[in-house]
Every structure is written in C-alpha cells, then in structure tokens.
Enzyme design. Structure first.
Site, PDB file in Angstrom:
ATOM      1  N   SER A 125       0.839  -1.203   0.000  1.00  0.00           N
ATOM      2  CA  SER A 125       0.000   0.000   0.000  1.00  0.00           C
ATOM      3  C   SER A 125       0.870   1.248   0.000  1.00  0.00           C
ATOM      4  CB  SER A 125      -0.851  -0.018   1.263  1.00  0.00           C
ATOM      5  OG  SER A 125      -1.452   1.230   1.481  1.00  0.00           O
ATOM      6  N   TYR A 150      -2.346  -1.489  10.852  1.00  0.00           N
ATOM      7  CA  TYR A 150      -2.567  -1.946   9.471  1.00  0.00           C
ATOM      8  C   TYR A 150      -1.387  -1.524   8.588  1.00  0.00           C
ATOM      9  CZ  TYR A 150      -3.931  -1.626   4.626  1.00  0.00           C
ATOM     10  OH  TYR A 150      -3.909  -1.702   3.256  1.00  0.00           O
ATOM     11  N   LYS A 154       1.835  -3.750   6.483  1.00  0.00           N
ATOM     12  CA  LYS A 154       2.300  -3.676   5.092  1.00  0.00           C
ATOM     13  C   LYS A 154       3.811  -3.440   5.050  1.00  0.00           C
ATOM     14  CE  LYS A 154      -1.583  -4.587   3.295  1.00  0.00           C
ATOM     15  NZ  LYS A 154      -1.787  -5.924   2.699  1.00  0.00           N
TER      16      LYS A 154
END
Ligand code: UFG
Length: 339
Positions: A125, A150, A154
């Site tokens: 991302s 989150y 990544k």
C-alpha cells in the site's frame, strides 16, 4: 498454468481472478470468507464462464496451509491478497492485525519455499510512504513510521519478503503498492462489498447517493490544497487488477531485475475529495449532500503516484478514468441494493 490467489473473493482479489482467467491462467482461490461472500464466485464465473477452484481455508491454520500446498504442488505463482484492511479497526485490534496479516504471510512463504516455482506477488500500500516529502511519490521515497497497525503490517510484510528473498534466491517477488482502488467491474457482476458503515470515500458516496446514509462528511476543508480537501490517487480496480497479471507474467518469464521488486500502482493524478464528489454528481445526475467536518485522525494531505517505473518496466498503464470508476461504482451500488 495454475495460480493461487489468496483472498480471491475480496474486492481486489476477485477482479484479479477475472483478469488472470481472461489471460488463460487456471486460478485456484483460497478465502476464509471473513470479509467476503461466496456469491462472488458466481459473479466471477458469470464474467469469465470459468468457475475457479475454490477452497475455504483460513491461512491462520498452519496445518491447513501445509495441506493445501502439498495438494497443489504444481502452483506456478501466488498472488497474496488475504489480509485485514480496516485502518481504524487495526488501531483497536493490533494483535488481530499482526496475526491475520503477518502470521499468515509467514506461513504462505514457508510453503512457497517448497514449490518448484516460487513466484510471489504481495499486496502492499502507498500507506508505507505516509505523508511523502515530494509529490508525485516515487518508489524511492522513504518509508515513514506507520500511522496504524494496518500500515505497519504492510511495511513489515515488505521487510519479511525482502529478507526472505536475500536468503532464498529461488523466491521471486514483487510488492505492489496500491494507491486508492475504487470502482467495480464494468459487467457489474463483482464490486466492493463493505461490511457495516464504509470507511472509504467512494462506497460512502454511493451509499449516500442510494439513500442509505444522510450525507457524506468530508474530513477536513482547510488542507493546503486548491480546494482545501485532501488529495488521493484513485485507481480503477480493473486497471489495478491488470497490473497483477503483468507483474506475475514478469516473474514467470524471469524478466525481473532482482528477486525483490517494488512498484507503485496509481494513475499519477491526484483528485481532491470535492473532485470525487463532482465526478459522482456528473455520473449520477445527483447533487450529493455533504458537509465539511474536522479532519480524520491520521489522514495525510496529499498522495499520488509517480507511475513511470510501472509504466516502463511492467509495460502497464491505467486506461480508465475517475469518471469510469465512479460510473461502475454507482451501477454496482444500484445493483446490490435493488437485487
Ligand atoms: N474521506 C472523507 N469522508 C469519508 C471517507 C473518506 O472525506 O467518509 C476522505 C478521507 O479523509 C481521504 C479521502 O476521502 O482524504 C480518501 O479516504 P479513504 O478512506 O477512501 O482512503 P485513504 O486514503 O484514507 O486510505 C487508503 C486505503 C487504506 C490505506 C491508505 C493509505 O483505504 O487501506 O489509503 O494512505 F492505508
């Protein structure tokens, strides 16, 4: 050629399955259905006329993962989407996010290392860049401290793959850093299915348009941008899905320059929240109700991609516009609410 797509019934996963099948790959899907629906399989089949092989497996169960890979040792590539993706939820449930996104990645990589063909595409991302110092954002921009668990999954995910590639030269991997995926398949047979109140802009807009929400809250009206609202790079999910196919083909053809590569996937064009609303109004003929409220915590001012690396090396570029994406998202919203 058999390709495993984990999380293949999710939003980006399902669109990628369609593109892979349309390029002639045999697709096997693993999904635990935690944030997806089995009906998506019918949507995929309706588009491609080929029902992909599906197994409901939770990647957190290491024994099931091992069993799956020993039954499918002829897999030629893995596209790994399966992960939790709600930024706010990750703040409240960090361990769940580390288990779902990191634990499972480790199990999958362990099993891939036993295969003859170790081609691996990872869903990353643009969140890894945080608020970049320079726009557009190149792949060389520094990775900034993550704003959420989150985002951290990544970053850590990329590090895990990079470290593994260093010691396992048979592993060929590409991490794809997505900007903001939106829209639905033009056939309107698959699209985004957010659970509960959408956190992302476009599903919130379409749900407001259909009457499920009173109005959109625009988070922040005094950003240092031309209209005061935040800027993102909204990419049509079908363009994004196509990029996975070309990235995978690059690995299969052994055209990759090193066994760990990173590419931005965006349009290269930033749009403000108000421009996205204008696009929706143009497409739907509505005048969306919205009000400008306080900024959302953790949001950045602006992010859009420098796309030349993906354009030149992958030979891929986006073909669809913001209006195309809004049109498909709006048709999809109308379809799911009226069926
Ligand atoms: N926005 C609103 N109102 C809403 C929802 C969003 O004004 O109801 C605004 C946000 O403030 C932001 C823009 O619309 O300016 C886009 O917001 P999204 O939530 O759709 O997307 P984000 O850019 O915040 O998040 C996306 C992905 C995350 C990823 C992040 C990386 O959804 O998974 O990009 O920056 F981590």
């Amino acid at each position: 050629m058999k390709i495993l797509v984990t999380g293949g019934l999710g939003f980006i996963g399902s669109h990628t399955v369609v593109e892979l099948q349309q390029e002639g790959y045999e697709v096997v899907i693993i999904d635990n259905l935690s944030n997806s629906s089995i009906e998506v399989l019918d949507g995929i089949t309706a588009i491609t006329k080929i029902k992909p092989h599906f197994e409901q497996i939770d990647l957190k169960d290491k024994n099931n993962v091992r069993q799956f890979f020993s039954n499918h040792s002829d897999i030629a590539g893995v596209v790994h989407f399966a992960a939790s993706k709600a930024v706010g939820e990750s703040v409240n449930e960090p361990l769940m996010y580390y288990e779902n996104n990191i634990g499972t990645l480790v199990y999958v990589l362990q099993e891939i290392s036993k295969l003859n063909f170790q081609n691996f595409i990872f869903s990353s991302s643009c969140t890894v860049y945080g608020q970049a110092d320079e726009l557009p954002i190149t792949e060389n921009a520094p990775v900034k401290p993550a704003e959420s668990p989150y985002g951290n999954t990544k970053q850590i995910g990329e590090e895990i793959i990079k470290d593994t590639c260093k010691v396992n030269s048979d592993l060929n991997s590409i991490a794809l850093r997505y900007f903001n995926p939106i829209g639905a398949h033009p056939s309107v047979k698959i699209g985004e299915l957010p659970i509960g109140v959408p956190q992302n802009l476009v599903p919130y807009i379409t749900q407001t348009g259909i009457g499920m929400r009173d109005q959109l809250s625009v988070f922040g009206g005094d950003y240092p941008t031309s209209d005061g609202t935040a800027i993102r790079d909204y990419i049509h999910v079908v363009d994004l899905a196509r990029a996975h196919v070309v990235a995978l083909q690059r690995l299969i053809d052994k055209k990759n320059d090193s066994n760990y590569e990173v590419f931005n996937l965006g349009t290269g064009k930033g749009s403000s929240v108000l421009e996205v609303i204008e696009s929706f109004n143009r497409i739907s003929g509505q005048n969306l109700k919205y009000s400008i409220v306080d900024k959302r915590e953790g949001d950045i001012t602006a992010a859009y991609a420098e796309t030349s690396k993906a354009n030149n090396i992958l030979g891929w570029k986006t073909e669809l516009t913001l209006d195309d994406a809004m049109d498909s998202a709006w048709k999809w919203e109308q379809k799911i609410r009226n069926s």
